[in-house]
Design an enzyme around this catalytic site. Structure first.
Site, PDB file in Angstrom:
ATOM      1  CB  CYS A 192     -26.876 -12.655   8.703  1.00 48.68           C
ATOM      2  SG  CYS A 192     -25.748 -14.014   8.351  1.00 48.68           S
ATOM      3  CD  GLU A 205     -20.477 -10.640   9.003  1.00 47.76           C
ATOM      4  OE1 GLU A 205     -20.348 -10.775   7.758  1.00 47.76           O
ATOM      5  OE2 GLU A 205     -21.521 -10.253   9.540  1.00 47.76           O
TER       6      GLU A 205
HETATM    7 ZN   LIG Z   1     -23.717 -13.278   7.744  1.00 45.52          ZN
END
Ligand SMILES: [Zn+2]
Length: 139
Positions: A88, A59
């Site tokens: 995350c 990402e």
């Molecule tokens: Zn991450």
């Protein structure tokens, strides 16, 4: 708001980006696709390192590619893994720097779209630039 055609495109691009993942240590291959305000889509894959702490998530790779090409706002993110893992905490914070609270975050597994969140569902009460006290004492 993004239309369903764009959702499908982001899902496919995120799944495709997984093939460029460099994950020899975790073997957890991740791909991401980010729709930027210009209409362009940027993809990313996770890139690990033998010094584990230097590894970067898919990402963030995709968002940094977008920002380094001049983008400043992102409108949607798709994240693809084998099992539909969610981003995350670090990636959620980076998304909030460039995306609004109602930005869609599409969670994709090997079969396709699995879940759809708003960013503020994944990161409520986000810290932002407006929390910084620019008029405080230097130091
Ligand atoms: Zn991450």
């Amino acid at each position: 708001m993004i239309d369903e055609r764009m959702v499908s495109e982001l899902v496919e691009l995120a799944q495709g980006a997984r093939s460029n993942s460099y994950a020899p240590y975790s073997r957890y291959r991740v791909g991401a696709a980010v729709l930027a305000e210009s209409g362009k889509v940027y993809t990313g894959a996770n890139v690990e390192n033998s010094s584990y702490g230097l590894s970067v998530c898919a990402e963030r790779v995709a968002i940094w590619k977008a920002v380094s090409e001049g983008e400043r706002r992102i409108l949607a993110v798709a994240v693809a893994t084998e099992n539909g893992g969610t981003p995350c905490g670090a990636c959620r914070q980076v998304m909030s720097e460039f995306g609004s609270g109602d930005m869609p975050v599409l969670i994709v597994d090997a079969d396709g779209l699995k879940q759809r969140f708003r960013l503020d569902e994944l990161l409520p009460e986000a810290f932002s630039g407006s929390d910084l006290l620019h008029d405080s004492e230097p130091g």
